[in-house]
Design a protein around this motif. Structure first.
Motif, PDB file in Angstrom:
ATOM      1  N   ALA A  33       0.862  -1.183   0.000  1.00 17.34           N
ATOM      2  CA  ALA A  33       0.000   0.000   0.000  1.00 17.34           C
ATOM      3  C   ALA A  33       0.893   1.226   0.000  1.00 17.34           C
ATOM      4  O   ALA A  33       1.956   1.218   0.619  1.00 17.34           O
ATOM      5  CB  ALA A  33      -0.924   0.020   1.223  1.00 17.34           C
ATOM      6  N   THR A  37      -1.111   5.921   3.681  1.00 19.47           N
ATOM      7  CA  THR A  37      -2.510   5.574   3.404  1.00 19.47           C
ATOM      8  C   THR A  37      -3.125   4.744   4.533  1.00 19.47           C
ATOM      9  O   THR A  37      -4.201   4.163   4.354  1.00 19.47           O
ATOM     10  CB  THR A  37      -2.634   4.812   2.068  1.00 19.47           C
ATOM     11  OG1 THR A  37      -1.767   3.668   2.086  1.00 19.47           O
ATOM     12  CG2 THR A  37      -2.274   5.702   0.897  1.00 19.47           C
ATOM     13  N   LYS A  39      -1.615   2.096   6.271  1.00 20.91           N
ATOM     14  CA  LYS A  39      -1.206   0.685   6.304  1.00 20.91           C
ATOM     15  C   LYS A  39      -0.693   0.279   7.687  1.00 20.91           C
ATOM     16  O   LYS A  39      -1.163  -0.714   8.261  1.00 20.91           O
ATOM     17  CB  LYS A  39      -0.130   0.456   5.247  1.00 20.91           C
ATOM     18  CG  LYS A  39       0.611  -0.872   5.353  1.00 20.91           C
ATOM     19  CD  LYS A  39       1.638  -1.005   4.252  1.00 20.91           C
ATOM     20  CE  LYS A  39       2.586   0.144   4.182  1.00 20.91           C
ATOM     21  NZ  LYS A  39       3.445   0.300   5.401  1.00 20.91           N
ATOM     22  N   SER A 181       5.521  -0.172   1.322  1.00 20.11           N
ATOM     23  CA  SER A 181       4.905   0.973   0.658  1.00 20.11           C
ATOM     24  C   SER A 181       5.297   1.061  -0.811  1.00 20.11           C
ATOM     25  O   SER A 181       4.950   2.023  -1.479  1.00 20.11           O
ATOM     26  CB  SER A 181       5.298   2.273   1.381  1.00 20.11           C
ATOM     27  OG  SER A 181       6.706   2.384   1.464  1.00 20.11           O
ATOM     28  N   LEU A 207      -7.288   0.424  -0.487  1.00 17.19           N
ATOM     29  CA  LEU A 207      -7.178   1.793   0.018  1.00 17.19           C
ATOM     30  C   LEU A 207      -8.450   2.189   0.753  1.00 17.19           C
ATOM     31  O   LEU A 207      -9.539   1.691   0.455  1.00 17.19           O
ATOM     32  CB  LEU A 207      -6.943   2.761  -1.146  1.00 17.19           C
ATOM     33  CG  LEU A 207      -5.614   2.657  -1.891  1.00 17.19           C
ATOM     34  CD1 LEU A 207      -5.634   3.566  -3.115  1.00 17.19           C
ATOM     35  CD2 LEU A 207      -4.455   3.029  -0.981  1.00 17.19           C
ATOM     36  N   ASP A 209     -11.599   4.251   1.317  1.00 17.80           N
ATOM     37  CA  ASP A 209     -12.377   4.844   0.232  1.00 17.80           C
ATOM     38  C   ASP A 209     -13.723   5.346   0.756  1.00 17.80           C
ATOM     39  O   ASP A 209     -13.768   6.053   1.756  1.00 17.80           O
ATOM     40  CB  ASP A 209     -12.534   3.832  -0.905  1.00 17.80           C
ATOM     41  CG  ASP A 209     -12.793   4.481  -2.247  1.00 17.80           C
ATOM     42  OD1 ASP A 209     -12.250   5.561  -2.512  1.00 17.80           O
ATOM     43  OD2 ASP A 209     -13.544   3.896  -3.043  1.00 17.80           O
ATOM     44  N   HIS A 243      -5.800   9.417  -1.149  1.00 19.51           N
ATOM     45  CA  HIS A 243      -6.319   8.483  -0.137  1.00 19.51           C
ATOM     46  C   HIS A 243      -5.476   8.500   1.143  1.00 19.51           C
ATOM     47  O   HIS A 243      -5.365   7.481   1.820  1.00 19.51           O
ATOM     48  CB  HIS A 243      -6.382   7.062  -0.707  1.00 19.51           C
ATOM     49  CG  HIS A 243      -7.297   6.908  -1.883  1.00 19.51           C
ATOM     50  ND1 HIS A 243      -8.588   6.446  -1.773  1.00 19.51           N
ATOM     51  CD2 HIS A 243      -7.108   7.180  -3.195  1.00 19.51           C
ATOM     52  CE1 HIS A 243      -9.150   6.417  -2.969  1.00 19.51           C
ATOM     53  NE2 HIS A 243      -8.276   6.866  -3.844  1.00 19.51           N
ATOM     54  N   GLN A 244      -4.919   9.651   1.460  1.00 27.54           N
ATOM     55  CA  GLN A 244      -4.062   9.771   2.640  1.00 27.54           C
ATOM     56  C   GLN A 244      -4.833  10.472   3.762  1.00 27.54           C
ATOM     57  O   GLN A 244      -5.079  11.675   3.705  1.00 27.54           O
ATOM     58  CB  GLN A 244      -2.796  10.555   2.299  1.00 27.54           C
ATOM     59  CG  GLN A 244      -1.932   9.853   1.247  1.00 27.54           C
ATOM     60  CD  GLN A 244      -0.742  10.681   0.822  1.00 27.54           C
ATOM     61  OE1 GLN A 244      -0.807  11.902   0.780  1.00 27.54           O
ATOM     62  NE2 GLN A 244       0.353  10.014   0.515  1.00 27.54           N
TER      63      GLN A 244
END
Length: 381
Positions: A33, A37, A39, A181, A207, A209, A243-244
């Protein structure tokens, strides 16, 4: 405002898979990932509790925290430390010598000797740990791609595979979860004849979402009663922030802060912050690219494309950047000098594995390249 969005079902699915308790069982899981994000937070706050709920001894090590340290020593140390703690608990003497020694097959070793040629083998330490705890063990290595840059760390990967295979002869007693990553770097652990886990698959961690955005909208509604929030616009902004969660929530806090502006213009402020973020990231990559020599630019393009950087056609391409009429390729030594400068600058642009494979140090640069190439905007000006 809480940042964590729990994903218990996904965590339990991964936990049962690594323990051999599902149809899609795998003794080694490789999770990829992009950075930032969520992980590591997902692993620590969702996966680790799920494993412990299933009666597992969990060992966790993050190779990102101390990038100067040898990953082999970090992995060996966390295993040795867990063994020392468990042996201390069993012996009711957890404070003895500050838990600086372990006993493996009747022989006492300093913690720092575990995993060393003159000390105790890592595999033996894991076997001893299983004997002491009498429960399945799962070792989680976060940012595992760092092992690929050193031969000593790759040797530890083979030792872990050996321990996994021997411990699991008569049932699943030892599992591995390795996250990274950068999917391209993780692939070095599972593809190629020199890969320690040849044949294993890389799983793309989903991710955060829509469900995460609904969670964020709920938090906003609690914090700003009376304000109106549009989930679709929130989602669009979250995508712009790649997506952070960290950057997304930071922008939300600024856009909703007192004196930031009228409540009805909240989404306009958030949209602008998202656009500014995307523009700033692209500008950073473009500035880095434009500061390179033409040969280094060509090298970076090849790395981002997954093409060879020292092949004959590559060396001829570099030579023609200096002299369009050149028929002889650039010397390999000159090409390596150019590449080494990209690896040695701060921050480094290029990453190199112990086996001479190259990738962009920042995995986001590959997305930047693809975006420009799709829009016929490569090379950047």
């Amino acid at each position: 405002m809480g940042l964590h969005f729990p994903r218990p079902k996904l965590a339990m699915d991964l936990a049962t898979a690594v323990l051999g308790r599902s149809l899609f069982s795998q003794p080694s899981l490789f999770l990829a990932a992009p950075r930032r994000t969520g992980k590591s937070e997902f692993i620590n706050r969702d996966v680790v509790p799920a494993l412990r709920e299933l009666g597992v001894c969990v060992i966790y090590v993050d190779l990102w925290k101390d990038q100067k340290a040898d990953p082999a020593e970090l992995v060996a140390h966390v295993v040795a430390k867990e063994l020392a703690v468990r042996q201390g608990v069993v012996a009711r003497a957890a404070a003895v010598i500050g838990l600086q020694k372990v006993c493996i097959q009747g022989v006492e070793f300093e913690l720092g000797a575990v995993g060393k040629a003159a000390g105790a083998a890592l595999s033996d330490a894991l076997h001893e740990l299983h004997r002491v705890v009498d429960m399945p063990i799962v070792l989680i290595i976060d940012e595992a791609q760092h092992v690929i840059a050193r031969d000593s760390a790759m040797a530890v990967m083979f030792a872990l595979k050996s321990a996994r295979d021997t411990l699991n002869v008569d049932g699943r007693k030892f599992g591995l979860i390795m996250s990274g990553s950068d999917r391209d770097k993780l692939l070095r652990l599972v593809t190629g004849n020199a890969a320690p886990f040849l044949g294993s698959d890389i799983t793309e961690l989903p991710l955060l979402d829509q469900e995460f955005v609904h969670h964020a909208a709920g938090l906003l509604a609690l914090e700003k009663p009376g304000w109106t929030f549009n989930n679709l616009r929130l989602h669009d902004a979250f995508v712009e922030f790649a997506h952070q969660p960290e950057f997304f929530f930071r922008a939300i806090q600024r856009a909703s802060a007192a004196f930031s502006g009228p409540p009805g213009e909240f989404h306009d402020r958030l949209d602008q912050a998202a656009a500014d973020y995307r523009t700033a990231r692209a500008a950073e990559y473009t500035a880095t690219y434009c500061a390179m020599t033409p040969i280094q630019q060509a090298m970076l393009a090849r790395v981002l494309q997954g093409a060879g950087v020292f092949t004959q056609d590559a060396l001829l391409e570099y030579a023609r950047l200096k002299d369009p009429a050149a028929n002889d390729p650039l010397s390999p030594g000159s090409a390596r000098d150019a590449m080494n400068k990209l690896r040695e600058q701060s921050p480094p642009v290029i990453w190199r594995s112990a086996h001479g494979e190259y990738a962009a140090e920042d995995s986001g640069m590959k997305s930047w390249y693809r975006d420009l190439a799709t829009r016929n905007g490569w090379p950047p000006a």
